[in-house]
Design a protein around this motif. Structure first.
Motif, mmCIF file in Angstrom:
data_model
loop_
_atom_site.group_PDB
_atom_site.id
_atom_site.type_symbol
_atom_site.label_atom_id
_atom_site.label_comp_id
_atom_site.label_asym_id
_atom_site.label_seq_id
_atom_site.Cartn_x
_atom_site.Cartn_y
_atom_site.Cartn_z
ATOM 1 N N GLU A 185 0.813 -1.220 0.000
ATOM 2 C CA GLU A 185 0.000 0.000 0.000
ATOM 3 C C GLU A 185 0.842 1.263 0.000
ATOM 4 O O GLU A 185 0.565 2.213 -0.749
ATOM 5 N N SER A 186 1.894 1.289 0.789
ATOM 6 C CA SER A 186 2.719 2.499 0.881
ATOM 7 C C SER A 186 3.423 2.792 -0.448
ATOM 8 O O SER A 186 3.484 3.943 -0.890
ATOM 9 N N VAL A 187 3.941 1.744 -1.098
ATOM 10 C CA VAL A 187 4.610 1.934 -2.391
ATOM 11 C C VAL A 187 3.590 2.354 -3.445
ATOM 12 O O VAL A 187 3.834 3.269 -4.241
ATOM 13 N N HIS A 188 2.465 1.698 -3.440
ATOM 14 C CA HIS A 188 1.406 2.032 -4.411
ATOM 15 C C HIS A 188 0.968 3.489 -4.269
ATOM 16 O O HIS A 188 0.879 4.221 -5.264
ATOM 17 N N LEU A 189 0.725 3.927 -3.052
ATOM 18 C CA LEU A 189 0.258 5.295 -2.841
ATOM 19 C C LEU A 189 1.321 6.321 -3.250
ATOM 20 O O LEU A 189 0.989 7.401 -3.760
ATOM 21 N N ALA A 190 2.582 5.984 -3.027
ATOM 22 C CA ALA A 190 3.660 6.902 -3.419
ATOM 23 C C ALA A 190 3.670 7.098 -4.932
ATOM 24 O O ALA A 190 3.817 8.222 -5.428
ATOM 25 N N TRP A 191 3.477 6.016 -5.679
ATOM 26 C CA TRP A 191 3.491 6.124 -7.139
ATOM 27 C C TRP A 191 2.231 6.799 -7.672
ATOM 28 O O TRP A 191 2.288 7.537 -8.661
ATOM 29 N N VAL A 192 1.093 6.577 -7.031
ATOM 30 C CA VAL A 192 -0.128 7.269 -7.440
ATOM 31 C C VAL A 192 0.045 8.774 -7.238
ATOM 32 O O VAL A 192 -0.375 9.579 -8.081
ATOM 33 N N SER A 193 0.691 9.154 -6.139
ATOM 34 C CA SER A 193 0.940 10.572 -5.884
ATOM 35 C C SER A 193 1.846 11.173 -6.953
ATOM 36 O O SER A 193 1.604 12.294 -7.436
ATOM 37 N N ARG A 194 2.881 10.446 -7.342
ATOM 38 C CA ARG A 194 3.777 10.929 -8.392
ATOM 39 C C ARG A 194 3.033 11.065 -9.727
ATOM 40 O O ARG A 194 3.226 12.029 -10.462
ATOM 41 N N LEU A 195 2.198 10.082 -10.023
ATOM 42 C CA LEU A 195 1.444 10.118 -11.272
ATOM 43 C C LEU A 195 0.487 11.305 -11.293
ATOM 44 O O LEU A 195 0.366 12.006 -12.308
ATOM 45 N N GLU A 196 -0.170 11.539 -10.183
ATOM 46 C CA GLU A 196 -1.097 12.667 -10.109
ATOM 47 C C GLU A 196 -0.347 13.984 -10.277
ATOM 48 O O GLU A 196 -0.833 14.895 -10.967
ATOM 49 N N GLY A 197 0.830 14.084 -9.684
ATOM 50 C CA GLY A 197 1.638 15.293 -9.843
ATOM 51 C C GLY A 197 2.037 15.518 -11.296
ATOM 52 O O GLY A 197 2.035 16.647 -11.789
#
Length: 276
Positions: A185-197
């Motif tokens: 979950e932590s890795v997934h959320l980090a990449w979703v945040s980068r993608l959104e940025g």
């Protein structure tokens, strides 16, 4: 396998952080160069292969020309397959191919099983060359059944055609390209945040140029974090379901995807409750 590894390594080489649609809409040099067809993916490939023109970087120089050509051809197909415009076509072809091949395998497996049982039934007596009678022992039957189980297991992973090989590798690379969906979950959320940025940065550029803002790229509206349930249901889960059904050893990937899907479902429920 070398082609698959190299395709994975170079599939985002020199990525600009912009979508193909943006490149086409702004008439970017890459869109003009590649005639609006997968400009970013074509650039990843061209840029990577251009590096091999330098003798000190050409680690494939010892390969024969025929081998290099086969390698390049497969890498091109794999990287171009990561363009999301090809997504549903690839998944549809993969699903249809294995739906038909599984039916064929089931028929062949049933035929072989019937022949095997007929040939190894312990109670069946067969005349030997000397006219004596012989029969298969229960041990013979068990060994034969074990061989059949082994054959069925191995047959399930054997490609049924060249198209099967290509589609399987394309699906594998696509799953790897979206690998964070199956991560913790932590890795997934980090990449979703980068993608959104990254998406919001494109939206800012579109706004500055007076262009229509692409979906999910407007930072004043809902971003990718608000659309994850739909993305999982229509893109991620069908892809990982189909891939892991064919290659059962990858089932842990599907479990990771389902875990993250449940996280976003819970978030969506919380949001809906808060707006009531």
């Amino acid at each position: 396998m070398l082609a698959a590894y190299l395709a994975a390594a170079c599939h985002d080489y020199q990525h600009m952080g912009r979508t193909n649609d943006w490149l086409v809409e702004t008439e970017d040099d890459l869109a003009l160069l590649y005639n609006d067809r997968s400009p970013m993916e074509n650039h990843h490939l061209a840029g990577a292969f251009s590096l091999l023109k330098y003798p000190d970087l050409n680690f494939l120089g010892a390969m024969s020309k025929a081998s290099r050509q086969r390698l390049r051809k497969l890498m091109v197909e794999l990287v171009l397959g990561t363009d999301m415009k090809q997504h549903f076509a690839i998944i549809g072809s993969f699903t249809a191919l294995h739906r038909s091949s599984n039916a064929g395998e089931a028929r062949n497996s049933g035929d072989k099983m019937r022949l095997l049982r007929k040939a190894t039934t312990p109670l069946q007596l067969r005349p030997s060359r000397q006219g004596a009678e012989s029969h298969c022992s229960s041990t013979d039957l068990r060994n034969s059944m074990k061989r059949m189980d082994s054959w069925r297991s191995q047959a399930g992973l054997q490609p049924v055609s060249e198209q099967d090989k290509l589609l399987s590798l394309q699906m594998a690379l696509k799953c790897a390209d979206m690998g964070h969906l199956a991560a913790s979950e932590s890795v997934h959320l980090a990449w979703v945040s980068r993608l959104e940025g990254e998406f919001f940065a494109q939206g800012d550029a579109e706004r500055a140029q007076g262009l229509p803002i692409s979906p999910l790229c407007d930072r004043t509206k809902q971003g990718v974090t608000k659309s994850q349930v739909g993305f999982f249901e229509f893109v991620a889960l069908p892809m990982f379901n189909n891939f892991t059904a064919r290659f059962t050893g990858t089932k842990p990937l599907l479990q990771g995807v389902l875990s993250n899907y449940k996280y976003w479902q819970a978030k969506a429920a919380e949001l809906e409750l808060a707006t009531q």
